[in-house]
Write a protein that holds these residues in place. Sequence first.
Motif, mmCIF file in Angstrom:
data_model
loop_
_atom_site.group_PDB
_atom_site.id
_atom_site.type_symbol
_atom_site.label_atom_id
_atom_site.label_comp_id
_atom_site.label_asym_id
_atom_site.label_seq_id
_atom_site.Cartn_x
_atom_site.Cartn_y
_atom_site.Cartn_z
ATOM 1 N N VAL A 77 0.857 -1.140 0.026
ATOM 2 C CA VAL A 77 0.170 0.043 -0.020
ATOM 3 C C VAL A 77 0.758 1.130 -0.046
ATOM 4 O O VAL A 77 1.809 1.303 0.716
ATOM 5 N N ILE A 78 0.483 2.080 -0.986
ATOM 6 C CA ILE A 78 1.381 3.238 -0.962
ATOM 7 C C ILE A 78 0.479 4.547 -0.846
ATOM 8 O O ILE A 78 -0.211 4.576 -1.472
ATOM 9 N N TYR A 79 0.717 5.398 -0.039
ATOM 10 C CA TYR A 79 0.225 6.650 0.108
ATOM 11 C C TYR A 79 0.906 7.852 -0.380
ATOM 12 O O TYR A 79 2.043 7.964 -0.144
ATOM 13 N N GLY A 83 -3.146 12.686 -2.013
ATOM 14 C CA GLY A 83 -4.123 12.104 -1.355
ATOM 15 C C GLY A 83 -4.527 10.698 -1.824
ATOM 16 O O GLY A 83 -5.606 10.332 -1.554
ATOM 17 N N LEU A 84 -3.612 10.113 -2.762
ATOM 18 C CA LEU A 84 -4.162 8.910 -3.245
ATOM 19 C C LEU A 84 -3.391 7.760 -2.958
ATOM 20 O O LEU A 84 -2.368 7.763 -2.525
ATOM 21 N N PHE A 85 -4.381 6.796 -2.398
ATOM 22 C CA PHE A 85 -3.604 5.457 -1.974
ATOM 23 C C PHE A 85 -3.611 4.585 -3.206
ATOM 24 O O PHE A 85 -4.568 4.348 -4.101
ATOM 25 N N MET A 98 -7.676 4.624 -4.537
ATOM 26 C CA MET A 98 -8.601 5.374 -3.558
ATOM 27 C C MET A 98 -8.108 6.728 -3.495
ATOM 28 O O MET A 98 -6.956 6.736 -2.865
ATOM 29 N N GLU A 99 -9.074 7.806 -3.545
ATOM 30 C CA GLU A 99 -8.399 9.198 -3.211
ATOM 31 C C GLU A 99 -9.123 9.582 -1.847
ATOM 32 O O GLU A 99 -10.214 9.344 -1.515
ATOM 33 N N THR A 100 -8.439 10.397 -1.205
ATOM 34 C CA THR A 100 -9.025 10.788 0.134
ATOM 35 C C THR A 100 -8.495 12.289 0.056
ATOM 36 O O THR A 100 -7.508 12.869 -0.125
ATOM 37 N N ASP A 101 -9.281 13.062 1.055
ATOM 38 C CA ASP A 101 -8.861 14.426 1.231
ATOM 39 C C ASP A 101 -8.405 14.765 2.575
ATOM 40 O O ASP A 101 -8.208 15.977 3.387
ATOM 41 N N ASP A 102 -8.581 13.400 3.512
ATOM 42 C CA ASP A 102 -7.773 13.582 4.851
ATOM 43 C C ASP A 102 -6.333 13.644 5.036
ATOM 44 O O ASP A 102 -5.717 13.090 3.919
#
Length: 105
Positions: A77-79, A83-85, A98-102
Amino acid sequence: DFATPRAILTGHDYEITCAAICAELGLVISGSKEGPCLIHSMNGDLLRTLEGPERLQGPESCLRPKLIQASREGHCVIYYENGLFCVFSVNGRLQATMETDDKIR
């Protein structure tokens, strides 16, 4: 007694920003400031290059890895900074994104 390195890992053109060791599989995974993530064996052999999704690549949208974690089952798993996993198989195949704004730490 002096400690000596087991291997010298090469392949990145820029500074390393994150790394993970998966002792169960004998792998070292590293990411650099301006480039792809690399998978090396513990002996120093370059095995794979992990490229992010094609839709996000290009000079204006460089994927900068911030965190890496590997599992004993062979998943990585790369972050990325934006904000992209991404989940990769140990064979270098992109399996999910998966994208996140956190903010992730």
